[in-house]
Design an enzyme around this catalytic site. Structure first.
Site: not given
Ligand SMILES: C[S@@+](CC[C@H](N)C(=O)[O-])C[C@H]1O[C@@H](n2cnc3c(N)ncnc32)[C@H](O)[C@@H]1O
Length: 433
Positions: A251, A253-257, A274, A300, A372
């Site tokens: 998961c 986006a937005p890509g920080g980790k 994502d 997904d 979070c």
């Molecule tokens: C908490 S954010 C991730 C933050 C990211 N790891 C970062 O450090 O920037 C959760 C992400 O999960 C994505 N997401 C939600 N359901 C998902 C799925 N079934 N498969 C993949 N990504 C999914 C959302 O679009 C969102 O971008």
């Protein structure tokens, strides 16, 4: 009539708050539209600061209005109420000079089509300036079901959670190791008159307590440093990776980790996944800014048949979608919008994601689950259920640097060490023989 300087900003702030508080709109979405109407970056920064401060302190300001108004505002007065919060935030949380805040806000009442109430706005703002605000309970900003859950789950810590969630976070920077050391970057900040400090548990972080615009940060556009909370930076410490490891950021986006992992080791083979195409584009932008390479895929993550080629990963990061209850200070509208049914669907989605991506971890490899959130359903209970139904999942201990012991993982609560609320759990896949 020509509106005075700053009036447009107050009008926009009131409109944003009205949409968020009274019409269930998201703060982020409303801000994007409103910010586009302000050409001057200083006005844009002011608009954001007013909206965030007003939402964080909403419970206090509402309590004052209840006390000070003989007749409560009606359902049709959402814009007026929002404008009063705009005024209070400037005087109180932001400590702006009263003359500027007052005249622009009173003028904004006229622009909003409420000239007959400008006097009342003026009187209430002057009262706030004179008397300050009555004591109030920060828990009042939380809806009853969430408040009950936090009290039940966190008992003696609950009050600190409510308090911390009503205050702005410090600015945490992540220094890009591949471009220079943290000490070098701290010196560059010092040369720019920006005071920063380090946290002994975070090797790439600098903390700035008097936040500045990112444009003032040296080398920001070149990716020398990025904005990322300390809690989010600890994900990279919690995920053990060998050089050149094959990593899935499920998961992303937005890509920080992902960016942090690649700054630490550009030789990683990282797949950033994502479900949301537009958000995945932001990962591309983030990685381009820091000059890192990865593979990208919209899918997904739980539906492995659609995207996985069968080559197992040494490590999987599942930074799952969650209630965001650990980052209310950054997303104060969470408190207005979360419903119990959202929580149940998030918990079901997290379980599906865990089951799905677990298949892609190689024997002996690891999965780090992070959120979070501070709700146990999404964190320690989620993990207990997963470990109970997954024979080859072996929890690995994380130490106290990651917060309170919480079942198979660790929980940091909002505001602890100045960081966001965050949950971490590390699982290793048992060798299958
Ligand atoms: C908490 S954010 C991730 C933050 C990211 N790891 C970062 O450090 O920037 C959760 C992400 O999960 C994505 N997401 C939600 N359901 C998902 C799925 N079934 N498969 C993949 N990504 C999914 C959302 O679009 C969102 O971008």
């Amino acid at each position: 009539m020509n509106a005075g300087p700053g009036v447009a900003t107050r009008v926009l702030a009131a409109k944003v708050l009205e949409a968020v508080i009274h019409r269930g709109r998201s703060l982020k979405g409303e801000l994007v539209t409103a910010l586009a109407q302000l050409p001057d970056p200083r006005d844009r920064a002011l608009l954001e600061a007013i909206c965030f401060s007003a939402l964080r302190q909403r419970a206090r300001y509402d309590a004052a209005l209840q006390l000070w108004l003989q007749k409560p505002l009606g359902e049709k007065d959402g814009d007026l109420r929002s404008l009063l919060l705009v005024g209070f935030a400037q005087i109180d949380a932001m400590g702006l000079p009263a003359h500027a805040a007052l005249s622009a806000t009173v003028e904004a009442a006229r622009t909003l089509g409420r000239p007959h109430q400008a006097g009342m706005v003026n009187a209430l703002l002057r009262r706030a300036q004179r008397e300050g605000f009555p004591e109030s309970d920060p828990a009042a900003a939380w809806s009853a079901w969430l408040r009950k859950k936090i009290n039940l789950e966190w008992g003696e810590h609950a009050n600190a959670i409510f308090q911390a969630s009503a205050h702005a976070a410090p600015l945490w920077l992540r220094v890009n190791r591949s471009k220079g050391t943290r000490d070098e970057y701290a010196s560059r900040l010092q040369e720019a008159d920006i005071v920063s400090s380090i946290d002994p548990n975070l090797s790439d972080a600098l903390r700035i307590d008097l936040p500045v615009a990112v444009s003032a940060l040296p080398g920001f556009a070149e990716g020398d440093a990025s904005v990322q909370d300390g809690s989010a930076q600890q994900v990279a410490d919690a995920l053990p990776l060998g050089p050149g490891a094959h990593v899935l950021d499920a998961c992303a986006a937005p890509g920080g980790k992902a960016a942090h992992l690649l700054e630490r080791d550009p030789s990683l083979r990282l797949l950033a996944l994502d479900v949301d195409q537009r958000r995945l584009n932001r990962v591309r932008e983030t990685l381009t800014r820091i000059g890192a390479q990865a593979e990208f895929r919209v899918a997904d993550a739980s539906d492995t048949q659609t995207w996985w080629n069968g080559e197992p990963f040494d490590a999987v990061l599942l930074d799952a979608p969650c209630s965001a209850t650990g980052i209310v200070r950054r997303q104060p509208d969470v408190l207005l919008h979360r419903r119990p049914e959202d929580l149940s669907s998030l918990v079901a989605l997290q379980a599906r994601l865990l089951d799905g991506v677990w298949k892609t971890v190689k024997s002996g490899g690891v999965l780090l689950y992070a959120t979070c959130s501070i709700l146990k359903d999404e964190n320690e209970h989620q993990l207990s259920r997963f470990v109970a139904r997954t024979a080859d999942a072996q929890p690995e201990a994380l130490d106290a640097r990651y917060g309170h012991a919480a079942g198979h993982g660790r929980q940091r609560l909002p505001g602890e060490q100045g960081m966001d609320g965050f949950f971490y759990a590390l699982l290793r896949k048992r060798n299958s023989h």
